[in-house]
Motif scaffolding. Structure first.
Motif, PDB file in Angstrom:
ATOM      1  N   LEU A   1       0.855  -1.185   0.000  1.00 42.64           N
ATOM      2  CA  LEU A   1       0.000   0.000   0.000  1.00 42.64           C
ATOM      3  C   LEU A   1       0.891   1.234   0.000  1.00 42.64           C
ATOM      4  O   LEU A   1       1.505   1.570   1.017  1.00 42.64           O
ATOM      5  CB  LEU A   1      -0.916   0.011   1.222  1.00 42.64           C
ATOM      6  CG  LEU A   1      -2.050  -1.014   1.249  1.00 42.64           C
ATOM      7  CD1 LEU A   1      -2.902  -0.822   2.501  1.00 42.64           C
ATOM      8  CD2 LEU A   1      -2.921  -0.896   0.002  1.00 42.64           C
TER       9      LEU A   1
ATOM     10  N   VAL B   1      -5.754   5.468   4.814  1.00 43.54           N
ATOM     11  CA  VAL B   1      -5.733   5.358   3.357  1.00 43.54           C
ATOM     12  C   VAL B   1      -6.797   6.267   2.748  1.00 43.54           C
ATOM     13  O   VAL B   1      -7.688   6.757   3.441  1.00 43.54           O
ATOM     14  CB  VAL B   1      -5.979   3.908   2.888  1.00 43.54           C
ATOM     15  CG1 VAL B   1      -4.837   3.005   3.303  1.00 43.54           C
ATOM     16  CG2 VAL B   1      -7.302   3.373   3.427  1.00 43.54           C
TER      17      VAL B   1
ATOM     18  N   PRO C   1      -7.634  -2.417   3.148  1.00 48.32           N
ATOM     19  CA  PRO C   1      -7.801  -0.993   2.824  1.00 48.32           C
ATOM     20  C   PRO C   1      -9.246  -0.569   2.630  1.00 48.32           C
ATOM     21  O   PRO C   1      -9.537   0.627   2.610  1.00 48.32           O
ATOM     22  CB  PRO C   1      -6.991  -0.833   1.529  1.00 48.32           C
ATOM     23  CG  PRO C   1      -6.937  -2.195   0.935  1.00 48.32           C
ATOM     24  CD  PRO C   1      -6.911  -3.147   2.086  1.00 48.32           C
TER      25      PRO C   1
END
Length: 319
Positions: A107, A212, A297
């Motif tokens: 990520l 995120v 996420p």
């Protein structure tokens, strides 16, 4: 995580209150001699903590356990990699890699927060509460009592610094041992800090969050969702070695062991147990701590809704 969510079931996103991280310079690069020397690889006599027998591939496909946020999170940390400020202690280079637990892909551009107490168990922003909120000894003064080399007894009452109890409002403007930085294209982020100390009711640990879908601006990181709230833990052998080094050796608070802790899930790297490297017999020279964190996420885990109980993994919290 709500009662309707599971580790692999339907997800929802919740917009966070506008989140602004104060930019404090470019952030210091990890110092040579700690980051430089240690990053080069293994060396003679180094100590590597047990990772519970899991290989890198096995860890990759595991969701890292969610934990409660604890009462001492401050949502305005400085954007920096070196969070040490003027705090004394064993140099610690913390290397984290954040991956999607479903795909194992890194990520990139996620915002990672860390915060922890100093060598004497005091949190910045909460110095008036003393060692981990136990009262007395504000400003980093060592608590009174008799120093015990080997932890004894079991924790009593709610853990003051890492469990529930709701959020506490800061008592001062200090912000040492707190910071936020972005993951690179490999999902990696490196912080320079000091080995944490301990306080009554909790083992040695570091708090972390992963954000995120936010935006990096000149002011910092804004918006997005918190997909992971967890804690990072240290093996007993390494903690006992640190206790022989000043200023840790002046911390007279009875320490809670990793096994006694009510927050640590007891599942090794999946539960946040760091892999530690340092020269055996010379831990004061510095430690490198690493962990790969598998996160979802698409989920929201801010650690404040009470659905994730101390010592419970993300998948077990809905049981």
């Amino acid at each position: 995580m709500t009662g309707q969510e599971t580790a692999h079931g339907p997800k929802h996103k919740r917009d966070l209150t506008r989140r602004k991280v104060i930019a404090a310079g470019a952030g210091a690069v990890v110092a040579a001699g700690v980051g430089g020397t240690f990053a080069a690889g293994a060396f003679a006599g180094e100590k590597t903590a047990d990772t519970n027998g899991k290989t890198a591939g096995e860890v990759c496909y595991k969701l890292t356990s969610e934990t409660t946020e604890g009462p001492y999170y401050i949502d305005a940390d400085k954007l920096r990699r070196d969070v040490t400020e003027d705090q004394e202690g064993i140099p610690l280079t913390l290397r984290l890699k954040v991956i999607d637990s479903e795909t194992c892909r890194p990520l990139a551009n996620a915002a990672v927060d860390i915060w922890h107490c100093n060598a004497l168990g005091v949190y910045s922003g909460y110095e008036a509460m003393g060692s981990g909120g136990g009262g007395g000894g504000g400003g980093g003064t060592p608590p009174s009592g008799t120093l015990t080399g080997t932890p004894t007894g079991t924790p009593t009452g709610a853990p003051p610094g890492g469990g529930g109890g709701g959020h506490e409002e800061p008592t001062d403007d200090e912000r040492y041992l707190r910071g936020t930085w972005r993951t690179d294209k490999k999902g990696e982020v490196v912080f320079r800090t000091v080995f944490p100390g301990w306080y009554q009711g909790r083992c040695v640990h570091i708090h972390t969050k992963v954000h995120v879908n936010g935006t990096w601006t000149d002011a910092g990181y804004e918006g997005g969702t918190t997909c992971h709230t967890g804690q990072l833990f240290f093996d007993e052998e390494s903690v006992l070695a640190s206790a022989e080094v000043e200023p840790y050796s002046t911390n007279s608070t009875t320490r809670t062991t990793l096994d006694e802790d009510t927050i640590y899930p007891g599942n090794g790297t999946e539960g946040g147990l760091l892999t530690l490297k340092y020269k055996k017999g010379a831990i004061a020279r510095g430690v490198v701590a690493t962990l790969t964190m598998g996160v979802d996420p698409e989920a929201t885990h801010d650690g404040t809704d009470g659905s994730v109980q101390p010592g419970a993994s993300a998948s077990a919290s809905t049981a």
